[in-house]
Design a protein around this motif. Sequence first.
Motif, PDB file in Angstrom:
ATOM      1  N   ILE A   8       0.959  -1.296  -0.059  1.00 48.12           N
ATOM      2  CA  ILE A   8       0.206  -0.051  -0.131  1.00 48.12           C
ATOM      3  C   ILE A   8       0.827   1.235  -0.059  1.00 48.12           C
ATOM      4  N   LEU A   9       2.102   1.216   0.968  1.00 43.99           N
ATOM      5  CA  LEU A   9       2.819   2.379   0.787  1.00 43.99           C
ATOM      6  C   LEU A   9       3.358   2.810  -0.526  1.00 43.99           C
ATOM      7  N   TRP A  10       4.054   1.378  -1.249  1.00 39.17           N
ATOM      8  CA  TRP A  10       4.672   1.651  -2.687  1.00 39.17           C
ATOM      9  C   TRP A  10       3.379   1.996  -3.532  1.00 39.17           C
ATOM     10  N   LEU A  11       2.354   1.725  -3.490  1.00 36.67           N
ATOM     11  CA  LEU A  11       1.215   2.180  -4.276  1.00 36.67           C
ATOM     12  C   LEU A  11       0.871   3.506  -4.089  1.00 36.67           C
ATOM     13  N   ILE A  12       0.726   4.132  -3.076  1.00 37.52           N
ATOM     14  CA  ILE A  12       0.731   5.670  -2.868  1.00 37.52           C
ATOM     15  C   ILE A  12       1.718   6.551  -3.301  1.00 37.52           C
ATOM     16  N   LEU A  13       2.975   5.903  -3.041  1.00 38.19           N
ATOM     17  CA  LEU A  13       4.302   6.660  -3.540  1.00 38.19           C
ATOM     18  C   LEU A  13       4.315   6.673  -5.153  1.00 38.19           C
ATOM     19  N   LEU A  16       1.320   8.900  -6.610  1.00 38.50           N
ATOM     20  CA  LEU A  16       1.799  10.151  -6.207  1.00 38.50           C
ATOM     21  C   LEU A  16       2.563  10.741  -7.331  1.00 38.50           C
ATOM     22  N   ALA A  17       3.773   9.950  -7.411  1.00 37.73           N
ATOM     23  CA  ALA A  17       4.836  10.523  -8.547  1.00 37.73           C
ATOM     24  C   ALA A  17       4.147  10.559  -9.747  1.00 37.73           C
ATOM     25  N   ALA A  18       3.276   9.482 -10.084  1.00 34.69           N
ATOM     26  CA  ALA A  18       2.653   9.461 -11.523  1.00 34.69           C
ATOM     27  C   ALA A  18       1.851  10.516 -11.887  1.00 34.69           C
ATOM     28  N   GLY A  19       1.000  10.906 -10.547  1.00 39.09           N
ATOM     29  CA  GLY A  19      -0.011  12.051 -10.764  1.00 39.09           C
ATOM     30  C   GLY A  19       0.528  13.182 -10.930  1.00 39.09           C
ATOM     31  N   ALA A  40       6.445   9.479 -16.278  1.00 36.43           N
ATOM     32  CA  ALA A  40       5.006   8.812 -15.796  1.00 36.43           C
ATOM     33  C   ALA A  40       4.813   7.534 -16.263  1.00 36.43           C
ATOM     34  N   LEU A  41       4.948   7.144 -17.774  1.00 34.92           N
ATOM     35  CA  LEU A  41       4.896   5.998 -18.239  1.00 34.92           C
ATOM     36  C   LEU A  41       5.800   4.882 -17.718  1.00 34.92           C
ATOM     37  N   TYR A  42       7.190   5.348 -17.548  1.00 36.12           N
ATOM     38  CA  TYR A  42       8.227   4.774 -17.108  1.00 36.12           C
ATOM     39  C   TYR A  42       7.780   4.011 -15.416  1.00 36.12           C
ATOM     40  N   LEU A  43       7.202   5.069 -14.665  1.00 33.40           N
ATOM     41  CA  LEU A  43       6.908   4.550 -13.230  1.00 33.40           C
ATOM     42  C   LEU A  43       5.641   3.465 -13.471  1.00 33.40           C
ATOM     43  N   GLY A  44       4.763   3.821 -14.381  1.00 30.82           N
ATOM     44  CA  GLY A  44       3.844   2.812 -14.366  1.00 30.82           C
ATOM     45  C   GLY A  44       4.239   1.462 -15.117  1.00 30.82           C
ATOM     46  N   ILE A  45       5.053   1.552 -15.700  1.00 28.79           N
ATOM     47  CA  ILE A  45       5.795   0.216 -16.122  1.00 28.79           C
ATOM     48  C   ILE A  45       6.412  -0.434 -15.149  1.00 28.79           C
ATOM     49  N   ARG A  46       7.266   0.377 -14.358  1.00 27.77           N
ATOM     50  CA  ARG A  46       8.133  -0.168 -13.257  1.00 27.77           C
ATOM     51  C   ARG A  46       7.182  -0.917 -12.224  1.00 27.77           C
ATOM     52  N   ALA A  59      -5.999   0.081  -8.743  1.00 31.24           N
ATOM     53  CA  ALA A  59      -5.870   1.042  -7.748  1.00 31.24           C
ATOM     54  C   ALA A  59      -4.635   2.092  -7.982  1.00 31.24           C
ATOM     55  N   PHE A  60      -3.705   1.612  -8.623  1.00 31.46           N
ATOM     56  CA  PHE A  60      -2.658   2.496  -9.095  1.00 31.46           C
ATOM     57  C   PHE A  60      -3.165   3.367 -10.000  1.00 31.46           C
TER      58      PHE A  60
END
Length: 91
Positions: A8-13, A16-19, A40-46, A59-60
């Motif tokens: 959950i913590l990683w999901l929020i972080l 937040l970064a992608a948003g 943002a695309l790179y964060l989503g893939i990661r 949820a992401f």
Amino acid sequence: MSDRFKSILWLILYSLAAGVLLAAFSFTPGIWKYMFSLLALYLGIRFFRKYDSIGLRIAFFAVAILFYLLAAVIISIVTYMRDNPDIFNNV
């Protein structure tokens, strides 16, 4: 720390970064805006490589959209206040 709490913590972080990156994409003119989009695309893939669960992936997206809307509203308010300082002097 439990695995659920860490997830959950990683999901929020990540969300937040992608948003915030997507909000920066919306308000940045020129070619630099595409750098924010690619980040943002790179964060989503990661995030998708790290978590295989469909629930966390949905949820992401949902939380990233919420953070995007929140960041866009905050950026709009700050821009409005910066561009119109005399409005607040008459109050």
